[in-house]
Design an enzyme around this catalytic site. Structure first.
Site, short mmCIF file in Angstrom:
data_model
loop_
_atom_site.label_atom_id
_atom_site.label_comp_id
_atom_site.label_asym_id
_atom_site.label_seq_id
_atom_site.Cartn_x
_atom_site.Cartn_y
_atom_site.Cartn_z
N GLY A 11 -4.06 9.68 0.25
CA GLY A 11 -2.71 10.23 0.09
C GLY A 11 -2.79 11.67 -0.38
O GLY A 11 -3.60 12.00 -1.25
N ARG A 72 -6.25 8.12 6.02
CA ARG A 72 -6.94 6.98 5.41
C ARG A 72 -7.75 6.39 6.55
O ARG A 72 -7.19 5.91 7.53
CB ARG A 72 -5.93 5.95 4.88
CG ARG A 72 -4.95 6.53 3.84
CD ARG A 72 -4.17 5.41 3.18
NE ARG A 72 -3.03 5.89 2.42
CZ ARG A 72 -3.08 6.37 1.19
NH1 ARG A 72 -4.22 6.47 0.56
NH2 ARG A 72 -1.98 6.76 0.57
N ASP A 103 -9.84 7.20 -5.64
CA ASP A 103 -10.93 6.24 -5.74
C ASP A 103 -11.61 5.92 -4.39
O ASP A 103 -12.83 6.01 -4.26
CB ASP A 103 -10.36 4.95 -6.37
CG ASP A 103 -11.42 3.89 -6.57
OD1 ASP A 103 -12.10 3.94 -7.62
OD2 ASP A 103 -11.58 3.03 -5.69
N THR A 125 -4.82 12.72 -6.98
CA THR A 125 -3.87 11.67 -6.62
C THR A 125 -2.69 11.68 -7.58
O THR A 125 -2.90 11.78 -8.79
CB THR A 125 -4.51 10.26 -6.60
OG1 THR A 125 -3.46 9.28 -6.57
CG2 THR A 125 -5.40 9.97 -7.79
N ASP A 127 -1.10 9.30 -8.46
CA ASP A 127 -1.13 8.07 -9.26
C ASP A 127 -1.79 8.29 -10.63
O ASP A 127 -1.58 7.50 -11.55
CB ASP A 127 -1.88 6.95 -8.52
CG ASP A 127 -1.26 6.64 -7.18
OD1 ASP A 127 -0.07 6.96 -6.99
OD2 ASP A 127 -1.96 6.08 -6.31
N ASP A 129 -4.71 7.65 -11.58
CA ASP A 129 -5.48 6.47 -12.01
C ASP A 129 -6.99 6.70 -12.03
O ASP A 129 -7.74 5.78 -12.36
CB ASP A 129 -5.13 5.25 -11.14
CG ASP A 129 -5.35 5.50 -9.65
OD1 ASP A 129 -5.56 6.67 -9.26
OD2 ASP A 129 -5.31 4.52 -8.88
N ARG A 171 1.06 3.19 -6.98
CA ARG A 171 0.23 2.08 -6.49
C ARG A 171 0.13 1.01 -7.58
O ARG A 171 1.16 0.53 -8.04
CB ARG A 171 -1.15 2.58 -6.06
CG ARG A 171 -1.85 1.64 -5.07
CD ARG A 171 -3.17 2.23 -4.63
NE ARG A 171 -3.02 3.35 -3.75
CZ ARG A 171 -2.90 3.25 -2.42
NH1 ARG A 171 -2.87 2.07 -1.85
NH2 ARG A 171 -2.79 4.31 -1.69
O1 F6P Z 1 -1.96 6.93 -3.77
C1 F6P Z 1 -0.84 7.72 -3.60
C2 F6P Z 1 0.31 6.90 -3.07
O2 F6P Z 1 1.43 7.76 -2.92
C3 F6P Z 1 0.69 5.67 -3.90
O3 F6P Z 1 1.47 6.00 -5.03
C4 F6P Z 1 1.43 4.84 -2.88
O4 F6P Z 1 1.37 3.47 -3.22
C5 F6P Z 1 0.65 5.12 -1.62
O5 F6P Z 1 -0.01 6.36 -1.80
C6 F6P Z 1 1.49 5.20 -0.37
O6 F6P Z 1 0.63 5.37 0.71
P1 F6P Z 1 1.13 5.76 2.19
O7 F6P Z 1 1.52 7.21 2.15
O8 F6P Z 1 -0.06 5.53 3.03
O9 F6P Z 1 2.29 4.91 2.49
#
Ligand code: F6P
Length: 319
Positions: A11, A72, A103, A125, A127, A129, A171
């Protein structure tokens, strides 16, 4: 070290551009060649490389998103994918790689390190985390974005005397929810790291209304529950006029804050220094404000948990 590659993966996070700019410029300053690898590990497998010059990263420090694009990449989770990625780097004479991501991106970086490519990760990120460091690039901006939205929702919540449930990203982590909840003056903050009962949330709301509160804001981290379901539960059990807002991807965009630009610039330049010194399989980090690096194995074991005292404070201040 003669030529380094840089990619952004997973992300996107506000500040990635400032980080890429720092890598490119610090590397050129050091007399190194730099290639940008587009679309993260997917672009690595496709050989989607572009030479980077000083001007390739002009006018991006203030922009959200990532000029290198991101992805991803499921294929890179396989041994075959990792070996093919390694070969792409060897064929392009890349002997060092900087990976911006979280991660999952670091796990890919570690595989390349194991195969023999010098690799440094930069924690990026929203997040927040990734542990073993003060902060992750993008978190500060995402919290600011969330607070701006919460403040706006509070205006209309006040006018209509409503209860709002606002779901934020993160997340499986509650960092955004906790910071935005405290800074946004939320009545309750629900995060995955702390078990909660909806009966307690309802009871607190009712106490507030009995005291004369005209509106309430509940922040829920996406990992702690679904805003929609929680909103329905509250309305059914209180009769209060309740609305739900899912902030979603708005939290990933926008101009990075000064804090994120500074962090990204420092970590990007530091990752080049680390590669020049021969360090590999590490994350570039700040700890107590000082630049350092941490082996990926340690990073993977140091999951960052929200500060319990901050959680309790948010609860006390919203009585
Ligand atoms: O890891 C960053 C994040 O924005 C999370 O907070 C969220 O759960 C996820 O990515 C969403 O991913 P995508 O953009 O692939 O829907």
């Amino acid at each position: 070290m003669r030529k380094i590659g840089v990619l952004t993966s997973g992300g996107d996070a506000p500040g990635m551009n400032a980080g890429v700019r720092a890598v490119v410029r610090a590397a050129i300053y050091r007399g190194l060649e730099v290639v940008g690898i587009r679309r993260g590990y997917a672009g690595l497998l496709d050989g989607d490389f572009k030479p980077m010059a000083l001007e390739s990263v002009g006018d991006i420090i203030q922009r959200g998103g990532t000029c290198l694009y991101t992805a991803r990449c499921l294929e890179f989770l396989t041994e075959d994918g990792q070996r093919r990625g390694y070969q792409r780097l060897i064929d392009a004479d890349v002997d060092g790689l900087v990976v911006f991501g979280g991660d999952g991106s670091f796990r890919g970086a570690q595989k390349l390190h194991n195969l023999g490519i010098k690799t440094i990760g930069v924690p990026s990120t929203i997040d927040n985390d990734i542990g073993a460091c003060d902060a992750n690039i993008g978190f500060d901006t995402a919290v600011q974005t969330a607070i701006e939205a919460i403040d706006k929702i509070r205006d209309t919540a006040t006018s209509h005397e409503r209860t709002y449930v606002i779901e934020v990203m993160g997340r499986s982590a509650g960092h955004i929810a906790l910071s935005a909840g405290l800074a946004g003056g939320a009545e309750s903050v629900l995060i995955p790291e702390v078990p909660y009962k909806l009966e307690d949330v309802v009871a607190k709301l009712q106490r507030g209304v009995a005291r004369g509160k005209k509106h309430s804001i509940i922040i829920v981290a996406e990992g702690a529950g679904h805003g929609g379901e929680i909103g329905r539960y509250i309305e059914e059990h209180t009769g209060f006029d309740t609305r739900v807002t899912v902030l979603g991807h708005v939290q990933r965009g926008g101009a990075p804050s000064a804090t994120d630009r500074v962090l990204a610039s420092r970590l990007g330049a530091h990752s080049v220094e680390l590669l020049v010194q021969g360090v590999s399989g590490h994350m570039a980090a700040t700890q107590h404000g000082e630049l350092t690096s941490v082996p990926f194995d340690e990073v993977f074991q140091s999951d960052r948990k929200p500060d319990k005292a901050v959680y309790e404070l948010a609860d006390i201040l919203s009585i």
